[in-house]
Design a protein around this motif. Structure first.
Motif, PDB file in Angstrom:
ATOM      1  N   ASP A 204      32.983  13.896  18.658  1.00 34.95           N
ATOM      2  CA  ASP A 204      31.659  14.232  19.167  1.00 34.95           C
ATOM      3  C   ASP A 204      30.610  13.335  18.516  1.00 34.95           C
ATOM      4  N   ASN A 205      29.588  12.985  19.304  1.00 32.32           N
ATOM      5  CA  ASN A 205      28.484  12.230  18.719  1.00 32.32           C
ATOM      6  C   ASN A 205      27.507  13.184  18.050  1.00 32.32           C
ATOM      7  N   SER A 206      26.450  12.643  17.474  1.00 29.53           N
ATOM      8  CA  SER A 206      25.513  13.452  16.692  1.00 29.53           C
ATOM      9  C   SER A 206      24.786  14.482  17.548  1.00 29.53           C
ATOM     10  N   ARG A 207      24.465  14.139  18.788  1.00 26.76           N
ATOM     11  CA  ARG A 207      23.766  15.094  19.655  1.00 26.76           C
ATOM     12  C   ARG A 207      24.647  16.279  20.003  1.00 26.76           C
ATOM     13  N   HIS A 208      25.913  16.014  20.292  1.00 28.43           N
ATOM     14  CA  HIS A 208      26.840  17.119  20.561  1.00 28.43           C
ATOM     15  C   HIS A 208      27.005  17.995  19.328  1.00 28.43           C
ATOM     16  N   ALA A 209      27.065  17.367  18.150  1.00 22.52           N
ATOM     17  CA  ALA A 209      27.194  18.131  16.912  1.00 22.52           C
ATOM     18  C   ALA A 209      25.979  19.018  16.704  1.00 22.52           C
ATOM     19  N   TRP A 210      24.797  18.494  17.025  1.00 23.48           N
ATOM     20  CA  TRP A 210      23.583  19.313  16.880  1.00 23.48           C
ATOM     21  C   TRP A 210      23.584  20.463  17.879  1.00 23.48           C
ATOM     22  N   LEU A 211      23.987  20.201  19.117  1.00 22.96           N
ATOM     23  CA  LEU A 211      24.024  21.262  20.131  1.00 22.96           C
ATOM     24  C   LEU A 211      24.999  22.370  19.743  1.00 22.96           C
ATOM     25  N   ASP A 212      26.089  22.009  19.101  1.00 21.38           N
ATOM     26  CA  ASP A 212      27.058  23.030  18.691  1.00 21.38           C
ATOM     27  C   ASP A 212      26.523  23.932  17.591  1.00 21.38           C
ATOM     28  N   ARG A 213      25.493  23.471  16.830  1.00 17.41           N
ATOM     29  CA  ARG A 213      25.018  24.217  15.668  1.00 17.41           C
ATOM     30  C   ARG A 213      23.588  24.719  15.815  1.00 17.41           C
ATOM     31  N   CYS A 214      22.958  24.447  16.925  1.00 18.42           N
ATOM     32  CA  CYS A 214      21.594  24.937  17.131  1.00 18.42           C
ATOM     33  C   CYS A 214      21.621  26.436  17.452  1.00 18.42           C
ATOM     34  N   MET A 215      20.476  27.022  17.758  1.00 17.20           N
ATOM     35  CA  MET A 215      20.372  28.480  17.905  1.00 17.20           C
ATOM     36  C   MET A 215      21.197  29.022  19.070  1.00 17.20           C
ATOM     37  N   TRP A 216      21.508  28.184  20.069  1.00 19.49           N
ATOM     38  CA  TRP A 216      22.353  28.634  21.182  1.00 19.49           C
ATOM     39  C   TRP A 216      23.738  27.974  21.181  1.00 19.49           C
ATOM     40  N   GLY A 217      24.071  27.286  20.102  1.00 20.69           N
ATOM     41  CA  GLY A 217      25.369  26.630  20.001  1.00 20.69           C
ATOM     42  C   GLY A 217      26.508  27.617  19.823  1.00 20.69           C
ATOM     43  N   PHE A 218      27.734  27.197  20.157  1.00 18.38           N
ATOM     44  CA  PHE A 218      28.866  28.121  20.092  1.00 18.38           C
ATOM     45  C   PHE A 218      29.458  28.228  18.685  1.00 18.38           C
ATOM     46  N   LEU A 219      29.071  27.327  17.762  1.00 21.40           N
ATOM     47  CA  LEU A 219      29.543  27.432  16.376  1.00 21.40           C
ATOM     48  C   LEU A 219      28.580  28.337  15.593  1.00 21.40           C
ATOM     49  N   SER A 220      28.702  29.633  15.840  1.00 22.27           N
ATOM     50  CA  SER A 220      27.749  30.580  15.249  1.00 22.27           C
ATOM     51  C   SER A 220      27.815  30.600  13.727  1.00 22.27           C
ATOM     52  N   ARG A 223      25.548  27.628  12.295  1.00 21.38           N
ATOM     53  CA  ARG A 223      24.201  27.420  12.826  1.00 21.38           C
ATOM     54  C   ARG A 223      23.209  27.131  11.702  1.00 21.38           C
ATOM     55  N   TYR A 224      22.169  26.419  12.049  1.00 19.73           N
ATOM     56  CA  TYR A 224      21.140  26.055  11.077  1.00 19.73           C
ATOM     57  C   TYR A 224      20.382  27.295  10.624  1.00 19.73           C
ATOM     58  N   ASP A 225      19.954  27.261   9.355  1.00 20.80           N
ATOM     59  CA  ASP A 225      19.353  28.452   8.749  1.00 20.80           C
ATOM     60  C   ASP A 225      17.987  28.790   9.333  1.00 20.80           C
ATOM     61  N   ASP A 226      17.192  27.768   9.652  1.00 24.27           N
ATOM     62  CA  ASP A 226      15.839  28.033  10.152  1.00 24.27           C
ATOM     63  C   ASP A 226      15.436  26.924  11.118  1.00 24.27           C
ATOM     64  N   LYS A 227      14.253  27.088  11.702  1.00 25.53           N
ATOM     65  CA  LYS A 227      13.767  26.129  12.701  1.00 25.53           C
ATOM     66  C   LYS A 227      13.459  24.768  12.083  1.00 25.53           C
ATOM     67  N   ASP A 228      12.949  24.770  10.860  1.00 28.75           N
ATOM     68  CA  ASP A 228      12.627  23.493  10.224  1.00 28.75           C
ATOM     69  C   ASP A 228      13.887  22.636  10.029  1.00 28.75           C
ATOM     70  N   THR A 229      14.948  23.282   9.562  1.00 31.87           N
ATOM     71  CA  THR A 229      16.213  22.556   9.400  1.00 31.87           C
ATOM     72  C   THR A 229      16.738  22.091  10.743  1.00 31.87           C
ATOM     73  N   GLU A 230      16.630  22.941  11.742  1.00 29.53           N
ATOM     74  CA  GLU A 230      17.111  22.577  13.078  1.00 29.53           C
ATOM     75  C   GLU A 230      16.359  21.374  13.635  1.00 29.53           C
ATOM     76  N   GLN A 231      15.037  21.358  13.441  1.00 28.75           N
ATOM     77  CA  GLN A 231      14.240  20.224  13.933  1.00 28.75           C
ATOM     78  C   GLN A 231      14.537  18.946  13.150  1.00 28.75           C
ATOM     79  N   ALA A 232      14.706  19.097  11.844  1.00 26.21           N
ATOM     80  CA  ALA A 232      15.029  17.918  11.034  1.00 26.21           C
ATOM     81  C   ALA A 232      16.388  17.341  11.437  1.00 26.21           C
ATOM     82  N   GLU A 233      17.360  18.205  11.676  1.00 29.43           N
ATOM     83  CA  GLU A 233      18.682  17.743  12.101  1.00 29.43           C
ATOM     84  C   GLU A 233      18.628  17.127  13.495  1.00 29.43           C
TER      85      GLU A 233
END
Length: 241
Positions: A204-220, A223-233
């Motif tokens: 997987d590329n970096s975008r797919h990795a981010w999608l898997d770990r964002c708030m709606w990603g399937f790797l629950s 998932r990122y701890d907060d919105k700031d971390t999610e945006q930085a990633e």
């Protein structure tokens, strides 16, 4: 008789310690023989092993630079694996350099009698270099097996299989390097390179990795701890693609 053609045969340029004269032509011959002997000795020292060792050291340095750059600029979920690969690359670089240097010390000691006392040092350097390389290979294979387990837990069986194969090939390569099995080492190194290429193609590329770990990603569980971390990633993922 042409004296100009025979000048080099009769002109003297020095006196030996025993009082005999040294003609220029004899001096040139002795100088050429001396240089040829020196070159022959250095050819024995700077051989294929040294060229292979230098090439391996350069490749290890390039690999170290690549994984270090990824470690300091990579995404959060790659942090542990990236730094583990940095340290294993350091061990591989040190091991390759020590082994190559030790082999050259051994050959220099064999070619020059005055360096014979350094033979034991060369043998010790080779042994230490192989130990460093083996340790780096074992740790790297452990990292690959750990990644294979993580991919299996995520349900990505293709990546899990490739990572497991990479771990097996890396383990075998470390053993082959430690025991000095050159043919087997070359074969396993080729296998490792092919597996790495396959991981780059099917991973997987970096975008797919981010999608898997964002708030709606399937790797629950990841998932990122907060919105700031999610945006930085997200910014890292977009910049990496």
């Amino acid at each position: 008789m042409d004296l100009r053609k025979s000048r080099s045969d009769i002109s003297f340029i020095g006196v030996r310690q025993d009082g005999s004269l040294v003609p220029e032509l004899r001096y040139r011959q002795e100088r050429a023989n001396f240089i040829n002997n020196k070159l022959a000795n250095w050819r024995e020292v700077i051989n294929a092993d040294m060229r292979v060792g230098l090439a391996g050291s350069v490749l290890s340095a390039v690999a170290l630079g690549t994984v270090y750059k990824k470690a300091i600029n990579g995404m959060q979920h790659e942090y542990e694996e990236s730094w583990a690969r940095v340290w294993t690359s350091c061990a591989a670089l040190i091991g390759t350099a020590l082994e190559a240097g030790g082999k050259q010390v051994e050959r220099l000691a064999a070619a020059k009698l005055r360096f014979a006392r350094y033979l034991a040092i060369g043998e010790r350097l080779v042994s230490i270099g192989r130990v460093f390389s083996a340790i780096g290979g074992f740790i790297l294979s452990a990292v690959d097996f750990y990644r294979a387990w993580k991919e299996y837990q995520r349900g990505n069986n293709k990546m899990a299989t490739l990572c497991a194969l990479s771990g097996l090939a890396g383990f075998g390569l470390a053993v082959a390097i430690y025991y000095g099995a050159l043919v087997l080492s070359a074969f396993l190194l080729l296998a490792v390179v092919l597996i790495v290429i396959a991981l780059m193609v099917w991973g997987d590329n970096s975008r797919h990795a981010w999608l898997d770990r964002c708030m709606w990603g399937f790797l629950s569980s990841e998932r990122y701890d907060d919105k700031d971390t999610e945006q930085a990633e997200y910014r890292l993922a977009v910049g990496a693609c």
